[in-house]
Design a protein around this motif. Sequence first.
Motif, PDB file in Angstrom:
ATOM      1  N   MET A   1       0.834  -1.181   0.000  1.00 33.08           N
ATOM      2  CA  MET A   1       0.000   0.000   0.000  1.00 33.08           C
ATOM      3  C   MET A   1       0.879   1.246   0.000  1.00 33.08           C
ATOM      4  N   PRO A   2       0.550   2.202  -0.804  1.00 31.95           N
ATOM      5  CA  PRO A   2       1.361   3.427  -0.883  1.00 31.95           C
ATOM      6  C   PRO A   2       0.966   4.468   0.169  1.00 31.95           C
ATOM      7  N   PHE A   3       1.100   4.109   1.449  1.00 27.41           N
ATOM      8  CA  PHE A   3       0.844   5.069   2.512  1.00 27.41           C
ATOM      9  C   PHE A   3       1.935   6.127   2.464  1.00 27.41           C
ATOM     10  N   ARG A   4       1.564   7.387   2.526  1.00 33.49           N
ATOM     11  CA  ARG A   4       2.541   8.469   2.605  1.00 33.49           C
ATOM     12  C   ARG A   4       2.671   8.850   4.073  1.00 33.49           C
ATOM     13  N   ASP A   5       3.844   8.609   4.632  1.00 30.15           N
ATOM     14  CA  ASP A   5       4.066   8.895   6.047  1.00 30.15           C
ATOM     15  C   ASP A   5       4.415  10.355   6.244  1.00 30.15           C
ATOM     16  N   GLY A   6       3.855  10.904   7.307  1.00 30.21           N
ATOM     17  CA  GLY A   6       4.169  12.267   7.698  1.00 30.21           C
ATOM     18  C   GLY A   6       4.821  12.242   9.072  1.00 30.21           C
ATOM     19  N   GLU A 102     -11.624   9.938  16.481  1.00 35.40           N
ATOM     20  CA  GLU A 102     -10.370   9.750  17.196  1.00 35.40           C
ATOM     21  C   GLU A 102      -9.752   8.442  16.737  1.00 35.40           C
ATOM     22  N   ALA A 103      -8.483   8.488  16.404  1.00 36.59           N
ATOM     23  CA  ALA A 103      -7.800   7.306  15.857  1.00 36.59           C
ATOM     24  C   ALA A 103      -7.744   6.164  16.859  1.00 36.59           C
ATOM     25  N   ARG A 104      -7.575   6.477  18.129  1.00 33.04           N
ATOM     26  CA  ARG A 104      -7.444   5.390  19.120  1.00 33.04           C
ATOM     27  C   ARG A 104      -8.762   4.635  19.313  1.00 33.04           C
ATOM     28  N   ARG A 105      -9.881   5.241  18.953  1.00 37.03           N
ATOM     29  CA  ARG A 105     -11.173   4.567  19.070  1.00 37.03           C
ATOM     30  C   ARG A 105     -11.598   3.865  17.783  1.00 37.03           C
ATOM     31  N   ALA A 106     -10.894   4.141  16.719  1.00 40.26           N
ATOM     32  CA  ALA A 106     -11.240   3.534  15.429  1.00 40.26           C
ATOM     33  C   ALA A 106     -10.802   2.076  15.413  1.00 40.26           C
ATOM     34  N   ARG A 107     -11.641   1.253  14.830  1.00 35.95           N
ATOM     35  CA  ARG A 107     -11.353  -0.169  14.733  1.00 35.95           C
ATOM     36  C   ARG A 107     -11.580  -0.608  13.294  1.00 35.95           C
ATOM     37  N   VAL A 108     -10.646  -1.384  12.761  1.00 31.88           N
ATOM     38  CA  VAL A 108     -10.742  -1.878  11.394  1.00 31.88           C
ATOM     39  C   VAL A 108     -11.168  -3.339  11.445  1.00 31.88           C
ATOM     40  N   VAL A 109     -12.233  -3.666  10.710  1.00 32.29           N
ATOM     41  CA  VAL A 109     -12.766  -5.029  10.698  1.00 32.29           C
ATOM     42  C   VAL A 109     -12.847  -5.494   9.247  1.00 32.29           C
ATOM     43  N   LEU A 110     -12.367  -6.701   8.987  1.00 32.87           N
ATOM     44  CA  LEU A 110     -12.487  -7.318   7.670  1.00 32.87           C
ATOM     45  C   LEU A 110     -13.639  -8.311   7.762  1.00 32.87           C
ATOM     46  N   GLU A 111     -14.730  -7.994   7.061  1.00 33.34           N
ATOM     47  CA  GLU A 111     -15.951  -8.798   7.159  1.00 33.34           C
ATOM     48  C   GLU A 111     -16.454  -9.129   5.761  1.00 33.34           C
ATOM     49  N   ASP A 112     -16.459 -10.412   5.419  1.00 31.69           N
ATOM     50  CA  ASP A 112     -16.923 -10.847   4.094  1.00 31.69           C
ATOM     51  C   ASP A 112     -16.224 -10.093   2.970  1.00 31.69           C
ATOM     52  N   GLU A 113     -14.909  -9.974   3.064  1.00 30.52           N
ATOM     53  CA  GLU A 113     -14.078  -9.271   2.080  1.00 30.52           C
ATOM     54  C   GLU A 113     -14.377  -7.772   1.998  1.00 30.52           C
ATOM     55  N   ARG A 114     -15.054  -7.236   2.997  1.00 30.37           N
ATOM     56  CA  ARG A 114     -15.295  -5.793   3.093  1.00 30.37           C
ATOM     57  C   ARG A 114     -14.466  -5.253   4.244  1.00 30.37           C
ATOM     58  N   ARG A 135      -7.564  -5.624  -0.470  1.00 27.52           N
ATOM     59  CA  ARG A 135      -8.411  -5.174   0.645  1.00 27.52           C
ATOM     60  C   ARG A 135      -7.916  -5.772   1.963  1.00 27.52           C
ATOM     61  N   ALA A 136      -7.547  -7.061   1.947  1.00 30.11           N
ATOM     62  CA  ALA A 136      -7.036  -7.710   3.161  1.00 30.11           C
ATOM     63  C   ALA A 136      -5.712  -7.067   3.590  1.00 30.11           C
ATOM     64  N   GLU A 137      -4.820  -6.798   2.645  1.00 27.41           N
ATOM     65  CA  GLU A 137      -3.561  -6.120   2.951  1.00 27.41           C
ATOM     66  C   GLU A 137      -3.820  -4.726   3.527  1.00 27.41           C
ATOM     67  N   PHE A 138      -4.727  -4.009   2.895  1.00 25.21           N
ATOM     68  CA  PHE A 138      -5.071  -2.657   3.329  1.00 25.21           C
ATOM     69  C   PHE A 138      -5.618  -2.669   4.753  1.00 25.21           C
ATOM     70  N   ALA A 139      -6.520  -3.608   5.060  1.00 28.56           N
ATOM     71  CA  ALA A 139      -7.111  -3.687   6.400  1.00 28.56           C
ATOM     72  C   ALA A 139      -6.038  -3.937   7.449  1.00 28.56           C
ATOM     73  N   ALA A 140      -5.122  -4.865   7.175  1.00 30.08           N
ATOM     74  CA  ALA A 140      -4.058  -5.177   8.131  1.00 30.08           C
ATOM     75  C   ALA A 140      -3.135  -3.973   8.335  1.00 30.08           C
ATOM     76  N   GLU A 141      -2.749  -3.334   7.257  1.00 33.02           N
ATOM     77  CA  GLU A 141      -1.844  -2.182   7.351  1.00 33.02           C
ATOM     78  C   GLU A 141      -2.509  -1.000   8.061  1.00 33.02           C
ATOM     79  N   LEU A 142      -3.773  -0.747   7.755  1.00 32.97           N
ATOM     80  CA  LEU A 142      -4.483   0.361   8.402  1.00 32.97           C
ATOM     81  C   LEU A 142      -4.628   0.096   9.884  1.00 32.97           C
ATOM     82  N   GLN A 143      -4.988  -1.134  10.263  1.00 33.79           N
ATOM     83  CA  GLN A 143      -5.108  -1.477  11.686  1.00 33.79           C
ATOM     84  C   GLN A 143      -3.776  -1.278  12.394  1.00 33.79           C
ATOM     85  N   LYS A 144      -2.693  -1.703  11.772  1.00 30.96           N
ATOM     86  CA  LYS A 144      -1.358  -1.559  12.368  1.00 30.96           C
ATOM     87  C   LYS A 144      -1.006  -0.085  12.545  1.00 30.96           C
ATOM     88  N   ARG A 145      -1.268   0.722  11.552  1.00 30.94           N
ATOM     89  CA  ARG A 145      -0.907   2.148  11.627  1.00 30.94           C
ATOM     90  C   ARG A 145      -1.766   2.914  12.621  1.00 30.94           C
TER      91      ARG A 145
END
Length: 148
Positions: A1-6, A102-114, A135-145
């Motif tokens: 994923m091409p995340f641009r880090d700041g 708020e980022a700390r309250r956000a949760r990323v869920v992979l559900e039925d490929e969504r 989408r699976a890669e994106f979900a994992a990376e977003l959750q990690k970040r």
Amino acid sequence: MPFRDGNAGFSLILKRNCSISPAALAGVFVALALVVLAIGTGFAIAGAWLVLPFAGLEVLLLVAAYLAYARRATDYERIELESGRLTVEVAEAQKTSRYEMEARRARVVLEDERVLLQGAPEQLELGRHLDAHRRAEFAAELQKRLRI
């Protein structure tokens, strides 16, 4: 994923993989319409005048196809994390919606490929322009970040 880090976060834009811009496609469609109308006019001059209305109908269908394409060609999702705030901007068919949480309250869920982002007043679906594997890669990376 091409995340641009700041310095304090990241930024990511997900958009459709369009092989041609709406302006370039308009040029192609205009050229096709001119060819169709020239052929139809040629047949009408030769006495087969019934070809011309069908050529006109074909041009109208080309216009409808262009409008259907152009309406969705510039859709995107922009996801930004800055100073602990997660901002998601979703543009669909010339309508733009912006969500903040708020980022700390956000949760990323992979559900039925969504990919669902929970933590806003409503749940947001992200990554609609990606294939299932990305989408699976994106979900994992977003959750990690979001947890860093």
